[in-house]
Design a protein around this motif. Structure first.
Motif, PDB file in Angstrom:
ATOM      1  N   GLY A 276       0.825  -1.211   0.000  1.00 37.20           N
ATOM      2  CA  GLY A 276       0.000   0.000   0.000  1.00 37.20           C
ATOM      3  C   GLY A 276       0.855   1.255   0.000  1.00 37.20           C
TER       4      GLY A 276
ATOM      5  N   ARG B 173      -7.031  -6.800   2.911  1.00 36.22           N
ATOM      6  CA  ARG B 173      -7.306  -5.552   2.184  1.00 36.22           C
ATOM      7  C   ARG B 173      -7.116  -4.335   3.079  1.00 36.22           C
TER       8      ARG B 173
ATOM      9  N   TRP C 270      -4.996  -0.980   2.302  1.00 33.31           N
ATOM     10  CA  TRP C 270      -5.620   0.345   2.234  1.00 33.31           C
ATOM     11  C   TRP C 270      -5.033   1.283   3.287  1.00 33.31           C
TER      12      TRP C 270
ATOM     13  N   TYR D 180      -1.716   2.454   2.175  1.00 35.18           N
ATOM     14  CA  TYR D 180      -1.881   3.372   1.045  1.00 35.18           C
ATOM     15  C   TYR D 180      -2.269   4.766   1.537  1.00 35.18           C
ATOM     16  N   GLU D 181      -3.280   4.815   2.416  1.00 32.02           N
ATOM     17  CA  GLU D 181      -3.764   6.114   2.894  1.00 32.02           C
ATOM     18  C   GLU D 181      -2.730   6.788   3.793  1.00 32.02           C
TER      19      GLU D 181
ATOM     20  N   VAL E 243      -9.523   5.382   0.074  1.00 34.15           N
ATOM     21  CA  VAL E 243      -9.984   4.252  -0.725  1.00 34.15           C
ATOM     22  C   VAL E 243     -11.497   4.143  -0.659  1.00 34.15           C
TER      23      VAL E 243
ATOM     24  N   ARG F 184     -14.436   1.876  -0.892  1.00 35.51           N
ATOM     25  CA  ARG F 184     -14.582   0.416  -0.739  1.00 35.51           C
ATOM     26  C   ARG F 184     -15.368  -0.219  -1.882  1.00 35.51           C
TER      27      ARG F 184
ATOM     28  N   ALA G 219     -13.195  -0.411  -4.816  1.00 36.87           N
ATOM     29  CA  ALA G 219     -12.179  -1.452  -4.632  1.00 36.87           C
ATOM     30  C   ALA G 219     -12.730  -2.817  -5.058  1.00 36.87           C
TER      31      ALA G 219
END
Lengths: 131, 325
Positions: free
Chosen positions: B133, B254, B258, B261-262, B269, B271, B274
């Motif tokens: 991520g 997941r 996420w 990533y954030e 993200v 959802r 996604a």
């Protein structure tokens, strides 16, 4: 009439030869390819053994679902066309069951060890076959 | 292979700081590229390197960005903090080796099954999803304006492109028809902020070691699109290698992907989007397998190609599990 051993038996023997004799006696890409070839023959053996009954069952389901007759490819193409055109969808009685049965039948031949296939059989309460 | 040794030796002497090469080995015969490994020797000190090249400079695939662009992408990604192999030199005409570049060899594991299940990487697995991520967030900071030749595509355009490819196969697959209807009905809008996406960020293109992700490889289908595409592709079932309950590459959750990533600056993200990109991912790999039948019948009549062509059914099953459970 052709004599025995039958095609599935001979395919199984060649697959064993590739997997148990050629693959261990070779290295690298050749050894890998011998295993791939053995798996391909096993797939064809399963199709010869399971295919005729599955094809007949699938054709019968399609005849009922579509209300028409034809060979399996014609009926599948018609189903494909109706779904793509939005004429039928998952709310249409019988469609979901048909697609599930066909998807599982393909996996029984193509890749019966695929984890999502084993999980689907278990979730749907269907016995795992050992082919 | 013999024909490469002389020009590679000259290249090593002129541009790679060596005086000889040894151990030239072909690693892959991709459709668009050749990948070679060899050692550059300076005295008896060996530096292992990788050569990626297209012998005639021919672009076989329209989707591929071209090797010079791929080298630029690697360099830009490295500057943005993405782990990538260092580019050592880009081939020029006078090198006599076609188009391509030489990069640092990074040691590690790319095989998905070993990454998802191997004992050697058991210690790394709990951290990989979050790390992926974070890396994707850094990739998505690359400026698309620096790469004007990359393809731009909205989600709807990508779906239409694969639908055309499926229809060209002229073989009915009702599950794919159902999937295209679903993807079209639920399609996300064009992204507010299109990003430079890697396009093939998954097991197989990630060099993994016990310390985590060491390098992101294979930038040849990078393009400019919805950044969620990269996150969804990594969660596509095909890359779990049998570990179904670890949706991120068979190694993580997941939510970890996420969160990483954030936390690293990626956009929040969505959802629902996604999930759409996971369905898109199974469709995409399924349609790529559809195309293997034509490839098998024309360009590559190998056993391996024939059995990949029969892997469409895995994706059809995955799609049934996603949209018709």
């Amino acid at each position: 009439m052709y004599d025995p051993p039958n095609p599935p038996e001979i395919l199984a023997a060649v697959a064993r030869f590739l997997k148990e004799e050629v693959a261990p006696a070779t290295t690298g890409h050749l050894s890998f390819q011998a295993r791939v070839a053995a798996n391909a023959l096993e797939m064809m053996r399963r199709q010869l053994e399971l295919g005729p009954a599955e094809d007949a069952a699938e054709r019968a389901r399609l005849q009922a679902l579509l209300g028409m007759d034809g060979d399996l490819l014609t009926l599948t193409a018609e189903l494909s066309r109706r779904i793509a055109a939005g004429e039928i969808d998952l709310t249409t009685p019988g469609l979901k069951d048909h697609l599930w049965a066909s998807a599982l039948a393909k996996m029984a031949v193509d890749q019966p060890t695929y984890a999502a296939y084993r999980a689907s059989l278990a979730e749907r309460g269907q016995p795992e076959d050992e082919r | 292979m013999e024909a490469l040794i002389e020009p590679l030796t000259r290249l090593a002497q002129r541009k790679l700081g060596g005086d000889a090469i040894a151990g030239l080995t072909r690693l892959s015969a991709g459709a668009t590229q050749e990948i070679w490994r060899f050692g550059v020797f300076r005295g008896d000190v060996e530096t292992p390197v990788i050569l990626r090249r297209a012998p005639g400079g021919v672009r076989v695939s329209d989707a591929a960005v071209g090797l010079a662009t791929e080298a630029s992408l690697l360099e830009a990604a490295g500057r943005a903090g993405v782990p990538v192999p260092q580019v050592l030199c880009v081939l020029a005409d006078e090198d006599g080796l076609g188009h391509g570049f030489v990069m640092e060899f990074v040691e590690g594991e790319t095989l998905g099954g070993r990454i998802a299940r191997g004992e050697a990487l058991a210690g790394a697995r709990p951290h990989l999803a979050r790390q992926c991520g974070e890396i994707l967030a850094r990739i998505h900071t690359l400026d698309p304006g620096d790469f004007p030749t990359l393809r731009r595509a909205t989600p709807a355009e990508l779906v239409a492109q694969y639908r055309t490819s499926y229809e060209a196969s002229a073989w009915p697959r009702p599950v794919l028809d159902l999937t295209f209807r679903w993807l079209e009905t639920h399609c996300p809008p064009p992204p507010e902020k299109p990003r430079l996406v890697h396009g093939d960020f998954r097991n197989g293109n990630l060099m993994i070691g016990p310390d985590g992700v060491r390098a992101v490889l294979d930038w040849e289908i990078a393009h400019v699109a919805d950044p969620m595409e990269d996150l969804g592709w990594l969660c596509t079932n095909a890359w779990r290698f049998g570990v179904l309950d670890k949706p991120v590459g068979g190694f993580g959750e997941r939510e970890e992907l996420w969160a990483g990533y954030e936390a690293a600056g990626g956009d929040p993200v969505n959802r629902a989007h996604a999930h759409w990109w996971e369905v898109y991912g199974s469709m995409r790999w399924g349609v790529m397998c559809v195309g293997m039948t034509a490839a098998f019948r024309t360009a590559d009549p190998s056993v391996e190609r024939s059995v990949i062509a029969r892997r469409v059914s895995e994706n059809e099953l995955d799609l049934m599990r996603l949209i018709a459970a």
